[in-house]
Design a protein around this motif. Structure first.
Motif, PDB file in Angstrom:
ATOM      1  N   SER A 188      -4.610 -36.687  26.201  1.00  0.00           N
ATOM      2  CA  SER A 188      -5.947 -36.900  26.759  1.00  0.00           C
ATOM      3  C   SER A 188      -6.854 -37.488  25.696  1.00  0.00           C
ATOM      4  O   SER A 188      -6.752 -37.140  24.520  1.00  0.00           O
ATOM      5  CB  SER A 188      -6.526 -35.566  27.266  1.00  0.00           C
ATOM      6  OG  SER A 188      -7.887 -35.700  27.598  1.00  0.00           O
ATOM      7  N   GLY A 189      -7.754 -38.357  26.093  1.00  0.00           N
ATOM      8  CA  GLY A 189      -8.709 -38.913  25.148  1.00  0.00           C
ATOM      9  C   GLY A 189     -10.053 -38.221  25.224  1.00  0.00           C
ATOM     10  O   GLY A 189     -11.066 -38.784  24.799  1.00  0.00           O
ATOM     11  N   MET A 190     -10.085 -37.004  25.772  1.00  0.00           N
ATOM     12  CA  MET A 190     -11.349 -36.301  25.998  1.00  0.00           C
ATOM     13  C   MET A 190     -11.570 -35.140  25.032  1.00  0.00           C
ATOM     14  O   MET A 190     -12.665 -34.579  24.990  1.00  0.00           O
ATOM     15  CB  MET A 190     -11.369 -35.762  27.439  1.00  0.00           C
ATOM     16  CG  MET A 190     -11.150 -36.851  28.492  1.00  0.00           C
ATOM     17  SD  MET A 190     -12.469 -38.092  28.489  1.00  0.00           S
ATOM     18  CE  MET A 190     -13.861 -37.087  29.009  1.00  0.00           C
ATOM     19  N   LYS A 204     -11.470 -35.587  14.837  1.00  0.00           N
ATOM     20  CA  LYS A 204     -12.193 -36.480  15.746  1.00  0.00           C
ATOM     21  C   LYS A 204     -11.453 -36.574  17.078  1.00  0.00           C
ATOM     22  O   LYS A 204     -10.313 -36.128  17.220  1.00  0.00           O
ATOM     23  CB  LYS A 204     -12.333 -37.867  15.130  1.00  0.00           C
ATOM     24  CG  LYS A 204     -11.024 -38.556  14.813  1.00  0.00           C
ATOM     25  CD  LYS A 204     -11.257 -39.896  14.119  1.00  0.00           C
ATOM     26  CE  LYS A 204      -9.953 -40.572  13.737  1.00  0.00           C
ATOM     27  NZ  LYS A 204     -10.198 -41.874  13.050  1.00  0.00           N
ATOM     28  N   VAL A 205     -12.109 -37.184  18.045  1.00  0.00           N
ATOM     29  CA  VAL A 205     -11.493 -37.457  19.340  1.00  0.00           C
ATOM     30  C   VAL A 205     -10.671 -38.732  19.223  1.00  0.00           C
ATOM     31  O   VAL A 205     -11.148 -39.753  18.702  1.00  0.00           O
ATOM     32  CB  VAL A 205     -12.567 -37.610  20.441  1.00  0.00           C
ATOM     33  CG1 VAL A 205     -11.909 -38.006  21.763  1.00  0.00           C
ATOM     34  CG2 VAL A 205     -13.356 -36.328  20.604  1.00  0.00           C
ATOM     35  N   LEU A 206      -9.422 -38.656  19.684  1.00  0.00           N
ATOM     36  CA  LEU A 206      -8.513 -39.801  19.611  1.00  0.00           C
ATOM     37  C   LEU A 206      -8.116 -40.228  21.022  1.00  0.00           C
ATOM     38  O   LEU A 206      -8.021 -39.388  21.937  1.00  0.00           O
ATOM     39  CB  LEU A 206      -7.257 -39.423  18.827  1.00  0.00           C
ATOM     40  CG  LEU A 206      -7.444 -39.104  17.342  1.00  0.00           C
ATOM     41  CD1 LEU A 206      -6.143 -38.567  16.757  1.00  0.00           C
ATOM     42  CD2 LEU A 206      -7.891 -40.345  16.587  1.00  0.00           C
ATOM     43  N   GLY A 226      -2.106 -41.176  23.440  1.00  0.00           N
ATOM     44  CA  GLY A 226      -1.030 -41.988  22.904  1.00  0.00           C
ATOM     45  C   GLY A 226      -0.451 -41.396  21.637  1.00  0.00           C
ATOM     46  O   GLY A 226      -0.750 -40.270  21.260  1.00  0.00           O
ATOM     47  N   SER A 227       0.380 -42.203  20.982  1.00  0.00           N
ATOM     48  CA  SER A 227       1.042 -41.761  19.761  1.00  0.00           C
ATOM     49  C   SER A 227       0.218 -42.153  18.543  1.00  0.00           C
ATOM     50  O   SER A 227      -0.361 -43.239  18.493  1.00  0.00           O
ATOM     51  CB  SER A 227       2.443 -42.372  19.654  1.00  0.00           C
ATOM     52  OG  SER A 227       3.253 -41.942  20.711  1.00  0.00           O
ATOM     53  N   HIS A 228       0.207 -41.264  17.526  1.00  0.00           N
ATOM     54  CA  HIS A 228      -0.579 -41.490  16.324  1.00  0.00           C
ATOM     55  C   HIS A 228       0.210 -40.986  15.120  1.00  0.00           C
ATOM     56  O   HIS A 228       1.208 -40.271  15.251  1.00  0.00           O
ATOM     57  CB  HIS A 228      -1.927 -40.742  16.398  1.00  0.00           C
ATOM     58  CG  HIS A 228      -2.698 -41.000  17.636  1.00  0.00           C
ATOM     59  ND1 HIS A 228      -3.537 -42.079  17.796  1.00  0.00           N
ATOM     60  CD2 HIS A 228      -2.755 -40.306  18.821  1.00  0.00           C
ATOM     61  CE1 HIS A 228      -4.089 -42.052  18.999  1.00  0.00           C
ATOM     62  NE2 HIS A 228      -3.622 -40.979  19.644  1.00  0.00           N
ATOM     63  N   SER A 229      -0.257 -41.326  13.940  1.00  0.00           N
ATOM     64  CA  SER A 229       0.313 -40.781  12.712  1.00  0.00           C
ATOM     65  C   SER A 229      -0.761 -40.759  11.643  1.00  0.00           C
ATOM     66  O   SER A 229      -1.721 -41.540  11.682  1.00  0.00           O
ATOM     67  CB  SER A 229       1.517 -41.597  12.235  1.00  0.00           C
ATOM     68  OG  SER A 229       1.128 -42.904  11.864  1.00  0.00           O
ATOM     69  N   VAL A 230      -0.594 -39.823  10.688  1.00  0.00           N
ATOM     70  CA  VAL A 230      -1.510 -39.716   9.568  1.00  0.00           C
ATOM     71  C   VAL A 230      -0.691 -39.369   8.337  1.00  0.00           C
ATOM     72  O   VAL A 230       0.310 -38.653   8.433  1.00  0.00           O
ATOM     73  CB  VAL A 230      -2.611 -38.660   9.836  1.00  0.00           C
ATOM     74  CG1 VAL A 230      -2.008 -37.272  10.014  1.00  0.00           C
ATOM     75  CG2 VAL A 230      -3.646 -38.655   8.720  1.00  0.00           C
TER      76      VAL A 230
END
Length: 788
Positions: free
Chosen positions: A720-722, A743-745, A748-752
């Protein structure tokens, strides 16, 4: 329970007498690690169901389970006829063939209650005994024809046939060996077995070696050899879990098709001739290349360490090369680099750089790295101690090799050895020392010098020092045999120290005290992870690991197998105020009189076991008199790990291993993005995106590499982007070290990436850290290991 060293020599003497048995002498045996097949009628521990198993004649204590039985009753007896395995079912007398992967095919029968069968190659006759009568059996139909009674009130429960057509049987009432006339069935007593057999489950004649064996069950299940001239039985060893083994058969008269390893050898520098190079596979086979450097080794199927060596050059080894029947494993190539004349080091202080150009470094006296100074050793360098000398580290040691160019620490004199790399109260003011991709062998902590720790640590000894990483090393054939009541630790020993020890192979080390592979003592709190620890020996306790006096190591994802202690704790021994955490480890095949896999000596020992594979489970963890198990024992299993080939030291998991995805789900995911496997070596799985999303819901996190040295990347996804996503790093005390995401992202897929620094940009210390991931109602915590 601690033994005097003199008992070692007594055991050695007794073993020498056992080896005088002519049925087991080297002259009369081919290769006792040959695989034989049988039927597990009953496992008292409950580990294995009834079904097909295999083992080797020299190691009945390790049983490989193959397949569960599809039949109603057990297989009472079996025999090989050339390369076909025949077995007869108890009560029904039905005749079956069984494949060596456990597939049963019914031939037929006529209701004879078969107790024993044997085949005569000379007359091509399959014989069967129903207690008191001898029959012949048609192998095409299973039909039995009576030959005649055995007589003498004998009840024959096992039978075998030698190469000359002589039939032998075991009488379970009077414990005698009989000869049986194949024409009439009449039995004649040869002599007493000398044991109370109760249930003689089956006999088998090794027709290639001319030796008769008996799988008996007279209390513990046990393998014997039988002298067919006198009837005398000699114990070889107990079956794993004291199993009741029946339908025991030895293949004969055929050989597996060989396989091959091939490649090329190139010489870099020097004056060597390539045709003089020796290419060997675990010393079992050696060849010389041709003029072009090409070689080919013919070998039985299995896993091998292949080494190319030539005087004046640094040897190179490629480990775990797999050979399959009838197949060529090619492109196993070697480049040997000339050693050069070498560099003599007479003793005293050392620092600076030891490069391949100066290799080998010939150590001719005790050497010391002074405080605040560094010795760097380059990949491929050979360090050869020419006497029983120490390398004392008061400053910093950076011995960082490469996977294909390991740094080699060894001794010119194998008998005296060398006296280890020793961190003796090394100042914490130094940066971390690193021993990575090194081969350490022939260390010998044998000394009569005062001080209990002089005889500890055959390869590496660590005293009051934490900033050390030992990674990706081969630590083998080291000893710790002190005359000053040393606690031991033949591979690695530590006192008041907390190093990181990860991804090493620690094998074939031995001590006359405790800790065959490793000794952890006196408030030591190391991280022990992803190591293979096997075939180590302790005369007293802790064949694999000894944990001693107020130490609390983190022990996770190790494979600790087939270690031996003559007193207690074949795998691990815990002694006095130890509180270790064991997670995702395999403890299997270790042996000791008290606590095969683990042993608790004192009631103030509180180990915690999470998600391990422990042979025999909690009930198999040994407890000293009056000691209770007060730690956690959660989510552990007890099932054969199904290694690729344990007899060839290949401890990778096969595709049906119960250890796959059975580890702690809060641990970092395996590199294939699946739940952590149990053991040091994960099984790589191919998993699609849809499957992965079903496995880890809509939001999941992982970091790779793990452990890591410089940086690690944490992958995750949001559905969710909420909602706000927060990813933070914590140490084991619960202190927040670094906030990575807040933060709000978008969905989808992410990496840090985390670089190992805290919020102030300061590098944090080596150790275990927790990744805490929050997104709405979702919360996940995973472990990662930083190696400086």
């Amino acid at each position: 329970m601690r033994k005097n060293v003199a008992i070692f020599w007594f055991i050695f003497f007794v073993m020498s007498l056992v080896n005088l048995n002519p049925a087991l002498s080297q002259e009369n045996t081919r290769d006792l690690d040959y695989t034989v097949y049988a039927y597990n009628a009953w496992d008292p521990s409950g580990t294995y169901p009834a079904g097909v198993v295999s083992f080797t004649l020299n190691n009945p204590g390790h049983i490989t389970f193959i397949a569960e039985t599809p039949t109603e009753d057990m297989m009472a007896a079996s025999t090989f006829i050339q390369d076909v395995w025949y077995a007869i079912e108890f009560y029904s007398g039905d005749l079956y063939t069984i494949t060596t992967d456990g597939q049963f095919s019914l031939i037929g029968g006529n209701g004879v209650d078969g107790d024993a069968i044997a085949y005569d190659d000379n007359t091509e006759t399959l014989y069967c005994v129903e207690l008191t009568d001898l029959y012949s059996i048609d192998i095409a139909t299973g039909h039995a024809t009576l030959i005649g009674p055995i007589g003498n009130t004998a009840i024959i429960i096992a039978m075998a046939c030698d190469n000359d057509g002589n039939l032998y049987g075991i009488d379970m009432i009077d414990d005698n060996l009989y000869s049986i006339d194949p024409l009439t069935g009449a039995g004649t007593i040869i002599g007493p077995l000398g044991i109370d057999i109760n249930f003689a489950q089956d006999m088998s004649y090794d027709k290639d070696d001319d030796v008769c064996y008996l799988a008996g069950f007279g209390g513990p299940g046990r393998l014997y050899s039988i002298d067919v001239d006198t009837g005398h039985a000699t114990t070889i060893g107990d079956f794993q879990n004291s199993m009741e083994i029946s339908a025991f058969a030895i293949p004969y008269g055929f050989e597996d098709e060989p396989g091959w390893i091939s490649g090329t050898v190139t010489l870099d520098g020097g004056n060597g001739i390539v045709t003089d190079v020796e290419v060997s596979a675990d010393q079992s086979s050696t060849v010389n290349p041709d003029n072009a450097g090409a070689y080919i080794l013919e070998l039985d199927s299995g896993s091998y360490n292949v080494t190319a060596s030539l005087d004046g050059y640094n040897p190179v080894t490629v480990e775990n090369v797999t050979v399959e029947d009838g197949a060529i494993t090619d492109n196993i190539d070697f480049t040997l680099i000339a050693e050069g004349p070498g560099t003599e080091i007479s003793g005293g202080n050392v620092s600076g750089n030891w490069s391949i150009d100066g290799s080998p470094y010939l150590i001719q006296g005790e050497i010391t790295i002074p405080i605040q100074e560094t010795l760097t050793i380059d990949p491929g360098v050979s360090v050869r101690f020419q006497g029983h000398y120490k390398l004392i580290v008061l400053g910093r040691l950076l011995a960082i090799g490469a996977e294909d160019e390991m740094i080699h620490f060894t001794a010119d004199n194998v008998e005296t050895g060398w006296h280890a790399i020793r961190f003796e109260s090394t100042s914490a003011a130094n940066d971390s020392s690193k021993i990575i991709f090194c081969h350490l062998e022939q260390g010998n902590a044998y000394t009569d010098a005062p001080g209990p720790f002089n005889g500890a640590g055959g390869a590496i000894a660590i005293i009051d020092f934490d900033k050390l990483i030992i990674s990706d090393c081969l630590i083998e054939n080291n000893r710790a045999n002190s005359l000053q009541n040393s606690p031991g630790g033949a591979g690695i020993a530590m006192r008041e120290s907390s190093p990181i020890i990860t991804r090493n192979i620690i094998r074939n080390n031995s001590t006359e005290a405790v800790g065959g592979g490793m000794l952890i003592m006196l408030e030591s709190h190391p991280i022990i992870s992803y190591n293979l620890i096997y075939d180590n020996y302790a005369l007293w306790d802790g064949g694999g690991i000894e944990c001693y006096h107020e130490s609390s190591p983190e022990i996770f994802n190790n494979t600790i197998v087939y270690n031996t202690a003559d007193e207690a704790g074949g795998g691990i021994d815990f002694y006095t105020n130890c509180s270790p955490n064991l997670t995702n480890n395999i403890l299997w095949g270790n042996t000791a009189p008290h606590g095969n896999q683990a042993f608790l000596y004192t009631d103030n020992v509180v180990p915690n076991f999470y998600y391990n594979n422990v042979q025999g489970g909690l009930n198999a963890i040994g407890l000293n008199y009056g000691v209770t198990f007060d730690g956690d024992y959660e989510n552990n299993i007890s099932a054969d790990a199904l290694f690729v080939n344990a007899s060839a030291d290949d401890y990778h998991l096969t595709e049906n291993s119960p250890c796959i995805d059975a580890g702690d789900p809060l641990f970092p995911l395996d590199p294939d993005s699946t739940i952590s496997d149990i053991g040091a070596l994960y099984y790589p799985q191919s998993i699609g995106i849809e499957d992965r999303e079903r496995s880890y819901e809509d939001f999941h996190g992982k970091n790779y590499p793990n452990p890591f040295t410089f940086s690690t990347t944490i992958g995750f996804s949001t559905s969710s982007g909420m909602e706000k996503t927060e990813i933070s790093i914590y140490n084991l005390t619960g202190q927040k070290v670094k906030t990575l995401v807040h933060k709000v992202l978008p969905a989808g897929s992410h990496s840090v990436t985390w670089d190992g620094n805290n919020d102030n940009g300061v590098p944090v210390a080596s150790g275990i850290y927790l990744t805490k991931i929050e997104c709405g109602a979702y919360l996940s915590t995973r472990k990662m290991t930083l190696l400086r």
